[in-house]
Each structure stands twice: as structure tokens, then as C-alpha cells.
Design an enzyme around this catalytic site. Sequence first.
Site, short mmCIF file in Angstrom:
data_model
loop_
_atom_site.label_atom_id
_atom_site.label_comp_id
_atom_site.label_asym_id
_atom_site.label_seq_id
_atom_site.Cartn_x
_atom_site.Cartn_y
_atom_site.Cartn_z
N LYS A 102 -4.82 -91.90 -5.69
CA LYS A 102 -3.79 -91.72 -6.72
C LYS A 102 -2.83 -90.59 -6.37
CE LYS A 102 -6.93 -89.33 -9.93
NZ LYS A 102 -7.69 -88.74 -8.82
N ARG A 152 -8.73 -86.67 -18.32
CA ARG A 152 -10.00 -87.00 -17.66
C ARG A 152 -11.10 -87.31 -18.66
NH1 ARG A 152 -8.81 -84.89 -12.34
NH2 ARG A 152 -10.52 -84.60 -11.01
N ARG A 172 -11.12 -86.47 4.18
CA ARG A 172 -9.93 -85.82 3.62
C ARG A 172 -9.81 -84.36 4.10
NH1 ARG A 172 -8.71 -86.97 -2.57
NH2 ARG A 172 -10.40 -85.55 -3.07
N ARG A 216 -11.56 -79.33 1.54
CA ARG A 216 -11.72 -78.67 0.25
C ARG A 216 -13.19 -78.52 -0.06
NH1 ARG A 216 -8.25 -82.16 -3.79
NH2 ARG A 216 -10.13 -81.99 -5.02
N ARG A 246 -18.85 -85.37 -8.68
CA ARG A 246 -17.52 -85.72 -9.20
C ARG A 246 -17.44 -87.20 -9.53
NH1 ARG A 246 -13.75 -83.84 -4.70
NH2 ARG A 246 -12.06 -84.41 -6.09
P1 AMP Z 1 -8.69 -83.27 -8.47
O1 AMP Z 1 -7.87 -82.59 -7.42
O2 AMP Z 1 -7.85 -84.03 -9.46
O3 AMP Z 1 -9.81 -84.10 -7.91
O4 AMP Z 1 -9.39 -82.10 -9.34
C1 AMP Z 1 -10.24 -81.15 -8.72
C2 AMP Z 1 -11.11 -80.49 -9.78
O5 AMP Z 1 -10.28 -79.82 -10.75
C3 AMP Z 1 -11.95 -81.44 -10.60
O6 AMP Z 1 -13.18 -81.77 -9.95
C4 AMP Z 1 -12.19 -80.63 -11.87
O7 AMP Z 1 -13.14 -79.60 -11.66
C5 AMP Z 1 -10.83 -79.96 -12.05
N1 AMP Z 1 -9.91 -80.79 -12.87
C6 AMP Z 1 -8.76 -81.41 -12.44
N2 AMP Z 1 -8.17 -82.06 -13.46
C7 AMP Z 1 -8.96 -81.87 -14.54
C8 AMP Z 1 -8.91 -82.30 -15.89
N3 AMP Z 1 -7.92 -83.09 -16.34
N4 AMP Z 1 -9.90 -81.90 -16.73
C9 AMP Z 1 -10.90 -81.10 -16.31
N5 AMP Z 1 -11.03 -80.67 -15.05
C10 AMP Z 1 -10.07 -81.04 -14.16
#
Ligand code: AMP
Length: 216
Positions: free
Chosen positions: A13, A88, A127, A162, A173
Amino acid sequence: MRIVLMGAPGSGKGTQAQRLVERFGIPQISTGDLLRDAVARGTAYGLRAKAAMDAGALVADEIVLGIIRERLGDADTGRGFILDGFPRNLAQARALAAMLDSIGKPLDSVVLFEVDYAEIVRRISGRRTCQRCGRVFNVHTHPPGSPPHCEQCDDHPALVQRRDDEESTVQRRLQVYEEQTRPLAEHYAAQGLLRVVHADAPVDEVTARLLAVLQP
Ligand code: AMP
């Protein structure tokens, strides 16, 4: 155009959001990127978010909503935005709807990227991220050289994995996604907003499918 992109970590995405930015000139708002930036800058939100992020858990709604509220207030969102990784869970979805209703700008659509579980694990393990510009590469689909380096930055800095892309955190996750985020698809389907894109395909093909479902 005001849209939400939903999908498991590794569903592509973020990459597709970048394509939409180039095509429509509206900003991508990634709560993951905003949170990583807050952590790197050591802000109050960042300090509170770090432990949850490292563990692969969701950051508290209050923090994420505070960040989103600030970001949606920026002038560049006037013509629309692409939300990537937010909402989320149901509480975030409801808070977003209330925020957008109050300014008379509801969502146009919510796109769900569906990808096979084994493919997701393969994608995430490959990644690599540039710490300078934040761009994401994948050693399986877009070999970034040996040693892996960023092709976008002039001095070609090394790419890093990361911390939350490490295997044990990825499992966590994915579990959080299944339990808390995936059920939002039904919530948005009931409102007639959901569009599903099968994303087990090369990036350009997925972009074509995405543009097709975004047609009015
Ligand atoms: P992402 O890069 O979108 O995979 O986000 C990395 C991490 O940031 C996630 O595993 C969560 O710990 C946190 N995170 C990102 N977006 C959200 C959200 N909308 N609500 C809560 N935690 C978030």
C-alpha cells in the site's frame, strides 16, 4: 479525492500510495512514517510511541489521532489525501469519520489490498529502507545493489532493515492486522466505500487495478 489504503504490512500500500501521489498530486499521509519521524525527532508523541512500535503493537489511539488531526489541518490536504496505514482499528475509523464529517469532507473510498500470507512474509523480509529519504526498496523485486544502497539520494546511502521488519515482529504485526484492522473491511463495505484490489501481482499491474477501482 479522499481515500484510505488498507492492507497487511507488506501488501504494497505504501508503494501504491506513492504512485497515486505522482498521478493526482495529493499527499500521502502515512501514520507509520509520521510516527517514525516523531520517534527520530524525540518529540513527546515519539517517546510514547516507540515501545509499541518496536514490539509490533499498535500505538495508542490518542497519540495517532493527535498526529492525524494535526496533519489533516495542513493546507496541502485541501484537494484530498491518501491515508496509508490509518485507520487501523474501529475506534480510529469512527474518530476519522467524525473529523471529516465536521468539515463536510467525507471519505470517497477505502481500498483493501489483498495479498497471500506467504507472499507478505517474503516481501517484508526483503524490504530495505533509506534512512535519509525514507524510500522503501525490496531486494526481491527491485535489487538495490550490493551492498544495498539508495538510488534516489545523491550520495547513495546504505539501506537498512527496519527493526519492526525483523521476522518475530512481523508475525506480531500480521496478527494485529488480522485481529484489529482487517475487520474494518466489513465496516467500510457496509457503508458502500470498500474496493478490493488483488495485489499478488507486479507493481504496475497493481497500480492499473487500483486506478480501475478508483474510477467514479
Ligand atoms: P507501518 O509503517 O504503517 O507498518 O507502521 C509501523 C508501526 O507504526 C506499526 O506497527 C504501529 O506500531 C505504528 N502505527 C502506524 N500506524 C498506526 C495506527 N494507525 N495506529 C496505531 N499504530 C500505528
